[in-house]
Motif scaffolding. Sequence first.
Motif, PDB file in Angstrom:
ATOM      1  N   HIS A  56       0.812  -1.221   0.000  1.00 49.19           N
ATOM      2  CA  HIS A  56       0.000   0.000   0.000  1.00 49.19           C
ATOM      3  C   HIS A  56       0.846   1.271   0.000  1.00 49.19           C
ATOM      4  N   VAL A  57       2.171   1.134   0.244  1.00 50.08           N
ATOM      5  CA  VAL A  57       3.087   2.286   0.210  1.00 50.08           C
ATOM      6  C   VAL A  57       3.142   2.882  -1.201  1.00 50.08           C
ATOM      7  N   ILE A  58       2.577   2.180  -2.172  1.00 47.84           N
ATOM      8  CA  ILE A  58       2.570   2.668  -3.552  1.00 47.84           C
ATOM      9  C   ILE A  58       1.864   4.024  -3.674  1.00 47.84           C
ATOM     10  N   LYS A  59       1.022   4.359  -2.701  1.00 50.09           N
ATOM     11  CA  LYS A  59       0.319   5.645  -2.774  1.00 50.09           C
ATOM     12  C   LYS A  59       1.162   6.802  -2.235  1.00 50.09           C
ATOM     13  N   ASP A  60       2.306   6.487  -1.593  1.00 44.35           N
ATOM     14  CA  ASP A  60       3.165   7.525  -1.043  1.00 44.35           C
ATOM     15  C   ASP A  60       3.718   8.399  -2.178  1.00 44.35           C
ATOM     16  N   GLU A  61       3.573   9.726  -2.054  1.00 41.39           N
ATOM     17  CA  GLU A  61       3.937  10.629  -3.149  1.00 41.39           C
ATOM     18  C   GLU A  61       5.428  10.623  -3.447  1.00 41.39           C
ATOM     19  N   SER A  62       6.252  10.412  -2.443  1.00 38.43           N
ATOM     20  CA  SER A  62       7.692  10.477  -2.670  1.00 38.43           C
ATOM     21  C   SER A  62       8.288   9.114  -3.008  1.00 38.43           C
ATOM     22  N   ARG A  63       7.795   8.042  -2.371  1.00 38.66           N
ATOM     23  CA  ARG A  63       8.420   6.723  -2.539  1.00 38.66           C
ATOM     24  C   ARG A  63       7.589   5.751  -3.362  1.00 38.66           C
ATOM     25  N   GLY A  64       6.296   6.043  -3.497  1.00 38.69           N
ATOM     26  CA  GLY A  64       5.400   5.115  -4.177  1.00 38.69           C
ATOM     27  C   GLY A  64       5.769   4.877  -5.628  1.00 38.69           C
ATOM     28  N   ALA A  65       6.201   5.948  -6.319  1.00 40.63           N
ATOM     29  CA  ALA A  65       6.539   5.819  -7.745  1.00 40.63           C
ATOM     30  C   ALA A  65       7.693   4.839  -7.945  1.00 40.63           C
ATOM     31  N   THR A  66       8.665   4.854  -7.019  1.00 43.38           N
ATOM     32  CA  THR A  66       9.811   3.934  -7.134  1.00 43.38           C
ATOM     33  C   THR A  66       9.347   2.491  -6.991  1.00 43.38           C
ATOM     34  N   LEU A  67       8.490   2.214  -6.022  1.00 41.68           N
ATOM     35  CA  LEU A  67       7.953   0.858  -5.838  1.00 41.68           C
ATOM     36  C   LEU A  67       7.213   0.403  -7.100  1.00 41.68           C
ATOM     37  N   GLU A  68       6.388   1.289  -7.626  1.00 43.15           N
ATOM     38  CA  GLU A  68       5.596   0.956  -8.817  1.00 43.15           C
ATOM     39  C   GLU A  68       6.494   0.663 -10.017  1.00 43.15           C
ATOM     40  N   VAL A  69       7.502   1.491 -10.225  1.00 37.33           N
ATOM     41  CA  VAL A  69       8.402   1.334 -11.369  1.00 37.33           C
ATOM     42  C   VAL A  69       9.211   0.046 -11.252  1.00 37.33           C
ATOM     43  N   VAL A  70       9.663  -0.267 -10.037  1.00 36.05           N
ATOM     44  CA  VAL A  70      10.477  -1.472  -9.823  1.00 36.05           C
ATOM     45  C   VAL A  70       9.678  -2.732 -10.168  1.00 36.05           C
ATOM     46  N   VAL A  71       8.442  -2.794  -9.697  1.00 35.61           N
ATOM     47  CA  VAL A  71       7.611  -3.975  -9.971  1.00 35.61           C
ATOM     48  C   VAL A  71       7.284  -4.059 -11.459  1.00 35.61           C
ATOM     49  N   SER A  72       6.950  -2.914 -12.065  1.00 31.65           N
ATOM     50  CA  SER A  72       6.666  -2.896 -13.505  1.00 31.65           C
ATOM     51  C   SER A  72       7.899  -3.309 -14.300  1.00 31.65           C
ATOM     52  N   ARG A  73       9.069  -2.907 -13.829  1.00 32.14           N
ATOM     53  CA  ARG A  73      10.313  -3.271 -14.507  1.00 32.14           C
ATOM     54  C   ARG A  73      10.545  -4.778 -14.419  1.00 32.14           C
ATOM     55  N   MET A  74      10.263  -5.378 -13.270  1.00 29.93           N
ATOM     56  CA  MET A  74      10.423  -6.829 -13.125  1.00 29.93           C
ATOM     57  C   MET A  74       9.487  -7.569 -14.083  1.00 29.93           C
ATOM     58  N   LYS A  75       8.271  -7.025 -14.264  1.00 33.89           N
ATOM     59  CA  LYS A  75       7.344  -7.622 -15.230  1.00 33.89           C
ATOM     60  C   LYS A  75       7.894  -7.503 -16.644  1.00 33.89           C
ATOM     61  N   THR A  76       8.498  -6.345 -16.958  1.00 29.76           N
ATOM     62  CA  THR A  76       9.071  -6.120 -18.283  1.00 29.76           C
ATOM     63  C   THR A  76      10.272  -7.031 -18.521  1.00 29.76           C
ATOM     64  N   VAL A  77      11.094  -7.198 -17.486  1.00 27.30           N
ATOM     65  CA  VAL A  77      12.250  -8.097 -17.572  1.00 27.30           C
ATOM     66  C   VAL A  77      11.779  -9.493 -17.934  1.00 27.30           C
ATOM     67  N   GLN A  78      10.741  -9.951 -17.231  1.00 26.93           N
ATOM     68  CA  GLN A  78      10.212 -11.298 -17.467  1.00 26.93           C
ATOM     69  C   GLN A  78       9.698 -11.452 -18.899  1.00 26.93           C
ATOM     70  N   SER A  79       8.924 -10.466 -19.348  1.00 26.88           N
ATOM     71  CA  SER A  79       8.359 -10.572 -20.703  1.00 26.88           C
ATOM     72  C   SER A  79       9.446 -10.451 -21.763  1.00 26.88           C
ATOM     73  N   SER A  80      10.481  -9.631 -21.513  1.00 29.23           N
ATOM     74  CA  SER A  80      11.593  -9.487 -22.465  1.00 29.23           C
ATOM     75  C   SER A  80      12.359 -10.795 -22.586  1.00 29.23           C
ATOM     76  N   LEU A  81      12.630 -11.422 -21.441  1.00 25.01           N
ATOM     77  CA  LEU A  81      13.346 -12.707 -21.467  1.00 25.01           C
ATOM     78  C   LEU A  81      12.528 -13.779 -22.170  1.00 25.01           C
ATOM     79  N   SER A  82      11.209 -13.733 -21.967  1.00 23.92           N
ATOM     80  CA  SER A  82      10.325 -14.710 -22.617  1.00 23.92           C
ATOM     81  C   SER A  82      10.349 -14.538 -24.131  1.00 23.92           C
ATOM     82  N   ARG A  83      10.364 -13.252 -24.585  1.00 20.58           N
ATOM     83  CA  ARG A  83      10.395 -12.983 -26.026  1.00 20.58           C
ATOM     84  C   ARG A  83      11.708 -13.458 -26.640  1.00 20.58           C
ATOM     85  N   LEU A  84      12.802 -13.284 -25.895  1.00 22.47           N
ATOM     86  CA  LEU A  84      14.123 -13.658 -26.411  1.00 22.47           C
ATOM     87  C   LEU A  84      14.266 -15.166 -26.577  1.00 22.47           C
ATOM     88  N   SER A  85      13.519 -15.917 -25.769  1.00 25.82           N
ATOM     89  CA  SER A  85      13.668 -17.376 -25.841  1.00 25.82           C
ATOM     90  C   SER A  85      12.311 -18.053 -26.020  1.00 25.82           C
TER      91      SER A  85
END
Length: 965
Positions: free
Chosen positions: A145-174
């Motif tokens: 729920h810290v995702i709603k924090d104005e200063s730190r929430g964006a970092t949490l959101e970006v990190v999780v979205s990046r992990m999803k992107t990493v997974q999908s990128s690796l899947s596309r490569l192989s």
Amino acid sequence: QFRSIFKEFPYFNYAQSKALDDLLYTDRNFVICAPTGSGKTVMFELAITRLLMEAPLPWLNIKVVYMAPIKALCSQRFDDWKEKFGPVGLSCKELTGDTVMDDLFEIHHAHIIITTPEKWDSMTRRWRDNSIVQLVRLFLIDEVHVIKDESRGATLEVVVSRMKTVQSSLSRLSESHDTVPPLRFVAVSATIPNAEDIAEWLSDSKMPAVCLKIDEDQRPVKLRKIVLGFPCSDNQTEYKFDLTLNYKIASIIQTYSEQKPALVFCATRKGVQQAASVLAKDAKFLLSIEQKQRLQKSANSLKDSKLRDLLMYGVAYHHAGMEISDRKIIEGAFTVGDLPVLFTTSTLAVGVNLPAHLVVIKSTMHYVGGVFQEYSETDVLQMIGRAGRPQFDTTATAVIMTRWSTREKYIQMLNSADIIESSLHRHLVEHLNAEIVLHTVTDVTVALEWIRSTFLYIRALKNPAHYGFSSALHKIGIEAKLQELCLKNLNDLSSFDLIRMDETNNFKPTETGRLMAWYYIAFDTVKQFFTIKGTETLNELITMISNCTEFLDVKLRTNEKKILNTLNKDKDKITIRFPMEGKIKTREMKINCLIQAQLGCIPIQDFTLTQDTGRIFRNGVRVTRWLSDFLASCKNHFSALLNSLILAKCFRCKLWENSLHVSKQLEKIGVSLSNAMVNAGLTSFKKIEDTNARELELILNRHPPFGNQIKESVLHLPKYELAIEQLPKYSDTLAEILVTIKLTNYEQLQTKRTATDFHYVTLVIGDADNQVIFNQKIMDSVLLKTGNWTKKIEVKRALKSEDISINLISSDYVGLDIQQAYTAFYLTPKTVGSKAVTNQKLKAESSLDMHYGSPQSLPAAKVDTGGRSKQEITYKKYGNRECNHRCKNKDVCGHDCCKTGVPPSSEMNGDSKFSLYLADLRSRNSISSVPPVKRLKMQMLNQAQNVDLKQFVFTPESLLLALPR
């Protein structure tokens, strides 16, 4: 094999049993929303157990990442899981802001990595070259729920979205190999109304995430939550407000404790002791004879005398600064119920499990890293979670004491009435740049795909008005608005050369963009420094730093102005180095004043100003390091680059570069001891090194071997020497110099070093035209191999003068820098502009062209008409004429032609003056093939006399002296 993991849980509560099937027998992503104190940690342990059951032994290529918003929570989880998972062969490693670089090697071999969003962000920004990230099989998010924090929430959101992107990128490569194992997300949260949105965000394309919501009714101990607001005037500091709350604790305990144990959380260690002392005077607790006897026995074992006295009143305090034995005694007395009230700092909420019937949070501001700031929602929920003892109570109470102005905020927080929204749109430009630097986002299409992977996209579709979009828009319209927002931010990045976009809208990061991402610099700060001229002084750079977005949370209070104005200008006191005009009126002026006061070692008595200074320097170190790297790419900003390197070091050392308090950088030397050394005249490392150890102890009022330890520290600091030599290869526009850096005590540093292994010096060389000639970082580790470093450097002739500035700047220490001026020699003297020649109105026939490549006429050197000179007589002897050099004293200069002349020009009458000059040049070359510099050295040795090299420098005055009268 896994019984040891769950030995603390002989039975599962309602929440745990509901989650068991989905967590332990499927690989689906999972979100659980439950009140604090429901045993959510076990959910993570079940997910880890599922992974171990599915993964083949040995577990070499599996990694689990646990991410929590606060370091204390990470530390607690690390200590817990190290003992729990160690017996089954899993190793844990903590990766937070406090982790040193050496630990990264150990993380490669760890199975469970425990980290914060900010630290994992910096790790994943290098994911393509980092095998750790690609091995992650399970991603655990605590307090999502810290995702709603104005200063730190964006970092949490970006990190999780990046992990999803990493997974999908690796899947596309192989795609054809199906070798990429799935990445599972498990997130836990306090009670929030829109947990389904978190689950939708974490869902993958194959299967939606499971969302389990547990009501407050299912909490093992029912919790009553109360928020009390107290008046606080604008001029009242947090410190004074906190003191007033001490006198209200007694009535709150009397009202809500029901004569059961109470736990009171305070902001600081000192505040803990003060509040306990006040309560011991204000309240009397009814204790049985047995309780008194046990407390007396405990008191006799305590080392802290103040704590011993308080304990007999039924009151005690507990914080990390106490003796471990004292802390254990107090914890024991409170756990068995002998101690009615325990005062503690908020770190206890996550560090030690001491539940109580009543929890009181005394003030919602706490002291962190030198500053007062609001508790995060995670902190508050952790503290409230300590209310309720399942083995003793069926109900519990939590009381929050805050300012009247923030009372409503905490009521909403406790009722979980706030819908969780994204804050990514406020920081989109910075995070988009980071993704482009990472190559996660490579074009507009991928950028829009990335936006769709964020929580921002989920919430914008459901609540467009919150993000500035019309509520009447449908999905296509909202996506178009998000695309518009994305393109606007991309154009902003492109306009400041942070990214480059080609005609097909493909993105490439620039070096400036990489630096912005690496140092977490705000876009507005980057924009400000794009206006830099390149000639900025130290004072001007500090003014620019004070305007940075990173310091927006620093406020100017009315009651601070008097102190700040005294620091700025006061004839009776020590003031700042660069006083500002007028009175201190703005936030920026306050920041400037505090920076200079800290660097000048001027004591600041005001508590809140000291806190603000701590906050400024934490961010300032990062901003100044970025600035020096940013300016390193600008070749015509030498002055600004040099001053930025000096300023970055000043921020790190908290000293001016010319400070007398160099000793403050040594271990065990603080402000007072440093002042004693300055008063004794020990204002440099050399002076300290030359002082007897016993004298140092006398000056510092310390016992042996303190003096020896100080001397040892100084002896093992790196000592540099800088040597510059001009090479004989030069022309009228180019010269070559040989720069040698010598580490004079490198043999001594082989066994012991005071500086860190990462210490380096920056060699930066510039000319009179403000051009950077050379700029390079040189690590101590390089110098330690041979003791020196040598570089041949080409120097282009500057328009203003031949002077160059050579600087060796230490990265971490004031008092080690070397700065030298050097004058380079070129083949021809400095030329004079056309105006100076025109004003003389000289006849063309009496002059020869000395301006290479320019048909400008300059007068030849002539002697007085009153008689023949000694040189003229010598020329006649050889049948030669006078050469065209303009040396002041031709008897001692390095040119042979100045003494013997050059062949007569009778046969060249028909030639042009330029041809005549070329003939002179050929003639001089034929006289001697030995380079002039070498020839000059040989002549100086032969004549055994000192020659002032300045006499060879051409000046307009020497030209006028040589003109015919």
